[in-house]
Scaffold this motif. Structure first.
Motif, PDB file in Angstrom:
ATOM      1  N   LEU A  62      39.367  35.539  42.409  1.00  0.00           N
ATOM      2  CA  LEU A  62      40.763  35.860  42.098  1.00  0.00           C
ATOM      3  C   LEU A  62      40.875  37.192  41.372  1.00  0.00           C
ATOM      4  O   LEU A  62      41.777  37.993  41.647  1.00  0.00           O
ATOM      5  N   LEU A  63      39.960  37.441  40.456  1.00  0.00           N
ATOM      6  CA  LEU A  63      39.953  38.713  39.734  1.00  0.00           C
ATOM      7  C   LEU A  63      39.714  39.885  40.685  1.00  0.00           C
ATOM      8  O   LEU A  63      40.344  40.939  40.567  1.00  0.00           O
ATOM      9  N   ILE A  64      38.824  39.698  41.650  1.00  0.00           N
ATOM     10  CA  ILE A  64      38.576  40.749  42.653  1.00  0.00           C
ATOM     11  C   ILE A  64      39.838  41.029  43.453  1.00  0.00           C
ATOM     12  O   ILE A  64      40.193  42.189  43.688  1.00  0.00           O
ATOM     13  N   GLN A  65      40.536  39.964  43.864  1.00  0.00           N
ATOM     14  CA  GLN A  65      41.782  40.148  44.623  1.00  0.00           C
ATOM     15  C   GLN A  65      42.823  40.907  43.802  1.00  0.00           C
ATOM     16  O   GLN A  65      43.489  41.813  44.323  1.00  0.00           O
ATOM     17  N   ILE A  66      42.962  40.562  42.557  1.00  0.00           N
ATOM     18  CA  ILE A  66      43.927  41.246  41.682  1.00  0.00           C
ATOM     19  C   ILE A  66      43.555  42.717  41.539  1.00  0.00           C
ATOM     20  O   ILE A  66      44.419  43.596  41.634  1.00  0.00           O
ATOM     21  N   ALA A  67      42.295  42.996  41.323  1.00  0.00           N
ATOM     22  CA  ALA A  67      41.846  44.385  41.171  1.00  0.00           C
ATOM     23  C   ALA A  67      42.091  45.177  42.444  1.00  0.00           C
ATOM     24  O   ALA A  67      42.521  46.335  42.398  1.00  0.00           O
ATOM     25  N   GLN A  68      41.845  44.560  43.595  1.00  0.00           N
ATOM     26  CA  GLN A  68      42.073  45.258  44.869  1.00  0.00           C
ATOM     27  C   GLN A  68      43.558  45.536  45.083  1.00  0.00           C
ATOM     28  O   GLN A  68      43.933  46.603  45.554  1.00  0.00           O
ATOM     29  N   ARG A  69      44.406  44.599  44.731  1.00  0.00           N
ATOM     30  CA  ARG A  69      45.855  44.811  44.857  1.00  0.00           C
ATOM     31  C   ARG A  69      46.326  45.923  43.924  1.00  0.00           C
ATOM     32  O   ARG A  69      47.167  46.732  44.288  1.00  0.00           O
ATOM     33  N   GLN A  70      45.769  45.954  42.725  1.00  0.00           N
ATOM     34  CA  GLN A  70      46.123  47.002  41.772  1.00  0.00           C
ATOM     35  C   GLN A  70      45.743  48.379  42.320  1.00  0.00           C
ATOM     36  O   GLN A  70      46.481  49.336  42.165  1.00  0.00           O
ATOM     37  N   GLN A  71      44.582  48.466  42.942  1.00  0.00           N
ATOM     38  CA  GLN A  71      44.141  49.748  43.501  1.00  0.00           C
ATOM     39  C   GLN A  71      45.070  50.195  44.624  1.00  0.00           C
ATOM     40  O   GLN A  71      45.381  51.377  44.749  1.00  0.00           O
ATOM     41  N   LEU A  72      45.519  49.256  45.455  1.00  0.00           N
ATOM     42  CA  LEU A  72      46.413  49.605  46.558  1.00  0.00           C
ATOM     43  C   LEU A  72      47.781  50.030  46.057  1.00  0.00           C
ATOM     44  O   LEU A  72      48.434  50.885  46.643  1.00  0.00           O
ATOM     45  N   ASN A  73      48.247  49.445  44.959  1.00  0.00           N
ATOM     46  CA  ASN A  73      49.575  49.729  44.444  1.00  0.00           C
ATOM     47  C   ASN A  73      49.599  50.901  43.474  1.00  0.00           C
ATOM     48  O   ASN A  73      50.675  51.371  43.099  1.00  0.00           O
ATOM     49  N   ASN A  74      48.467  51.407  43.039  1.00  0.00           N
ATOM     50  CA  ASN A  74      48.412  52.480  42.070  1.00  0.00           C
ATOM     51  C   ASN A  74      47.714  53.680  42.701  1.00  0.00           C
ATOM     52  O   ASN A  74      46.500  53.727  42.817  1.00  0.00           O
ATOM     53  N   PRO A  75      48.488  54.713  43.105  1.00  0.00           N
ATOM     54  CA  PRO A  75      47.895  55.869  43.781  1.00  0.00           C
ATOM     55  C   PRO A  75      46.933  56.658  42.901  1.00  0.00           C
ATOM     56  O   PRO A  75      46.030  57.300  43.415  1.00  0.00           O
ATOM     57  N   ILE A  76      47.052  56.602  41.597  1.00  0.00           N
ATOM     58  CA  ILE A  76      46.135  57.332  40.729  1.00  0.00           C
ATOM     59  C   ILE A  76      44.730  56.723  40.820  1.00  0.00           C
ATOM     60  O   ILE A  76      43.750  57.433  40.945  1.00  0.00           O
ATOM     61  N   ILE A  77      44.651  55.411  40.776  1.00  0.00           N
ATOM     62  CA  ILE A  77      43.353  54.735  40.868  1.00  0.00           C
ATOM     63  C   ILE A  77      42.770  54.917  42.260  1.00  0.00           C
ATOM     64  O   ILE A  77      41.583  55.134  42.429  1.00  0.00           O
ATOM     65  N   ARG A  78      43.617  54.837  43.289  1.00  0.00           N
ATOM     66  CA  ARG A  78      43.157  54.917  44.672  1.00  0.00           C
ATOM     67  C   ARG A  78      42.517  56.271  44.971  1.00  0.00           C
ATOM     68  O   ARG A  78      41.572  56.354  45.706  1.00  0.00           O
ATOM     69  N   ASN A  79      43.029  57.351  44.398  1.00  0.00           N
ATOM     70  CA  ASN A  79      42.546  58.693  44.700  1.00  0.00           C
ATOM     71  C   ASN A  79      41.364  59.123  43.835  1.00  0.00           C
ATOM     72  O   ASN A  79      40.793  60.170  44.036  1.00  0.00           O
ATOM     73  N   SER A  80      41.019  58.371  42.844  1.00  0.00           N
ATOM     74  CA  SER A  80      39.930  58.801  41.955  1.00  0.00           C
ATOM     75  C   SER A  80      38.577  58.384  42.464  1.00  0.00           C
ATOM     76  O   SER A  80      38.348  57.811  43.408  1.00  0.00           O
TER      77      SER A  80
END
Length: 80
Positions: A62-80
């Protein structure tokens, strides 16, 4: 070379009697080792909240799923 081996043999302690190890099985745990085991020691408070390996795995998935969703919804994290 022979002299070096003799010197090493002299350093063994008398309590290391390898003749008593005849019942040992060579490679007894090799399959388990090759499969890759991952042991983790949990702190008591965490172990109380997650008493089984299944509950720990479920929580981590569940924690992995939450982290993956956060990365998809946050362009700053996604591009780093």
């Amino acid at each position: 070379m022979k002299k070096e081996i003799d010197e090493l043999e002299d350093e063994l302690r008398p309590e290391y009697d390898f003749s008593k190890m005849a019942k040992g099985v060579k490679g007894k745990y090799v399959e388990r080792y090759r499969a890759g085991t991952n042991l983790v020691l949990l702190e008591p408070d965490v172990a109380q909240a997650f008493p089984t390996d299944a509950s720990v795995n479920e929580a981590l998935r569940l924690l992995i799923q939450i982290a993956q969703r956060q990365q998809l919804n946050n362009p700053i994290i996604r591009n780093s």
